[in-house]
Design an enzyme around this catalytic site. Structure first.
Site: not given
Length: 418
Positions: A50-51
């Site tokens: 997600c980063n």
């Protein structure tokens, strides 16, 4: 072969673009395969969280590899290369290693020090191994990075600097005690969410997952109950807190499914929850953009400096070992040539002095070998020491030139070692 890392993260791209580039499941395996099939690439690994979305490859041609990997990221994401390129970072050789070490320690995360990245990189390595795209170079590098990450979490206070995306998101929810929660998904992030909710005093936790058995195991671990994925809509009618992280690649919660006030935390990329739910009265949606804008967990203080020092130390040690390893095949080739010379000269001696008894032969052989070993000891030890310095490869080249070593022999020795 040199290591090249190409990617984009929350630091270089808006979350909306990360969502478009993010790859999961079969799409991730396909990207991995296509990258490794490019003629410029020997090994490949993809880290998609997600980063960030990052591609690690070993290459012998820098510019061609950058062009190839960038093009494949564009093809697989559907994002035009000209739109993608301004947000990409490229790290090569030493910088690529340093970036990987820092990333695995949690220094490059939206929430500084989050520990989930260790498991995510480990899964990326396993995927590459399973598909045969990770070889000796990337395997050794990533294994070392994971060891560095574990050391950072064990020896510094980085774990306390930011905790996790879950705790950062829930910090915006207020008091959780006595509220009813629904966790959608049963992966590592969902497991962390369930445990965090239980510790915060949430006593009614429901886990919804496609695989009921997996959801049931998670629910049981926090004293909750499990339901099938089809029951999500019904459970939303009762939930105060909803946390999602499914990796479904599509919206699993839409505005029409909500009929009451609730706090929604979407930790998935691509998003699990349709942003349109914000228009539903009483509904609060916190997603990765919200966490990023809040700045919660973005500071690490002294712990971050401690980890940076640790990364610098580990980077020096890794590069020294790598440079020394590069000269080892040349040293082996030199000793092999010396052994051949000794064997040849002893053969000539025995032809000239055929009556030499066995004991004398052994003594002569040992004497000659000792002389050769002593003559080679100092230069081979010294060249290994010099190899750890910048430009150390030149000393190995000099050794090959001085002793007229077959240029193919060191490579042959390296291939045997691999």
């Amino acid at each position: 072969m040199s290591v090249l890392a190409i990617g984009l993260s929350h630091r270089t791209a808006p979350v909306a673009l990360l969502e478009r580039v993010s790859v999961t499941g079969d799409a991730l395996a396909k990207l991995l395969y296509d990258v490794q099939q490019d003629p410029c690439v020997a090994e490949a690994m993809v880290v998609s969280t997600c980063n960030r979305v990052e591609v690690y490859v070993t290459v012998d041609r820098f510019h061609a590899a950058v062009t190839a990997v960038t093009g494949l990221l564009g093809v697989h994401s559907g994002v035009p290369v000209e739109e993608l390129t301004p947000h990409l970072y490229v790290h090569y050789e030493e910088r690529a290693v340093e970036h990987l070490f820092s990333m695995v320690c949690g220094l490059d995360s939206m929430v500084v020090g989050e520990g989930q990245i260790l498991g995510q990189v480990r899964q990326a390595l396993k995927l590459g191994q399973r598909h045969g795209t990770v070889g000796a170079t990337l395997n050794e590098l990533v294994q070392q990075a994971l060891r560095v990450g574990k050391r950072a979490h064990h020896e510094t206070g980085i774990d306390k600097a930011g905790a996790s995306l879950v705790s950062a998101g829930l910090a915006l929810a207020g008091d959780l005690a006595g509220r009813r929660a629904l966790v959608v998904g049963a992966g590592s992030m969902s497991s962390l969410a369930a445990v965090t909710l239980a510790r915060a005093g949430v006593t009614d936790i429901v886990v919804a997952n496609r695989t009921y058995e997996r959801g049931a195991r998670l629910a049981e671990s926090v004293g909750g109950r499990a339901v099938g994925f089809a029951a999500v809509a019904d459970e939303l009618a009762e939930a105060d807190i909803v946390i999602t992280c499914t990796g479904a690649g599509r919206h699993v919660i839409t505005p029409g499914m909500l009929s009451r006030p609730a706090f929604l935390l979407d930790l998935a990329l691509p998003h699990d929850i349709d942003p349109g739910v914000r228009a539903v009265p009483g509904v609060t949606l916190v997603d990765l953009e919200t966490i990023q804008e809040s700045g919660i967990g973005s500071r690490g203080g002294d712990a971050v400096e401690s980890v940076r020092a640790l990364v610098a130390e580990e980077l020096r040690a890794y590069l020294d070992a790598e440079r020394a390893a590069r000269v080892t095949p040349t040293v082996v080739a030199l000793r092999s040539k010396a052994a051949s010379v000794v064997e040849s000269e002893l053969g000539r001696l025995l032809m000239r002095v055929p009556d030499l008894d066995e004991k004398a032969r052994d003594e002569v052989a040992m004497t000659v070998q000792r002389v050769v070993d002593k003559l080679l000891h100092e230069p081979t030890v010294r060249v290994k020491q010099l190899a750890t310095c910048p430009g150390g490869d030149h000393y190995a080249e000099a050794l090959r030139e001085l002793f007229n070593l077959d240029p193919k022999m060191p490579e042959a020795v390296r291939e045997v070692e691999l």
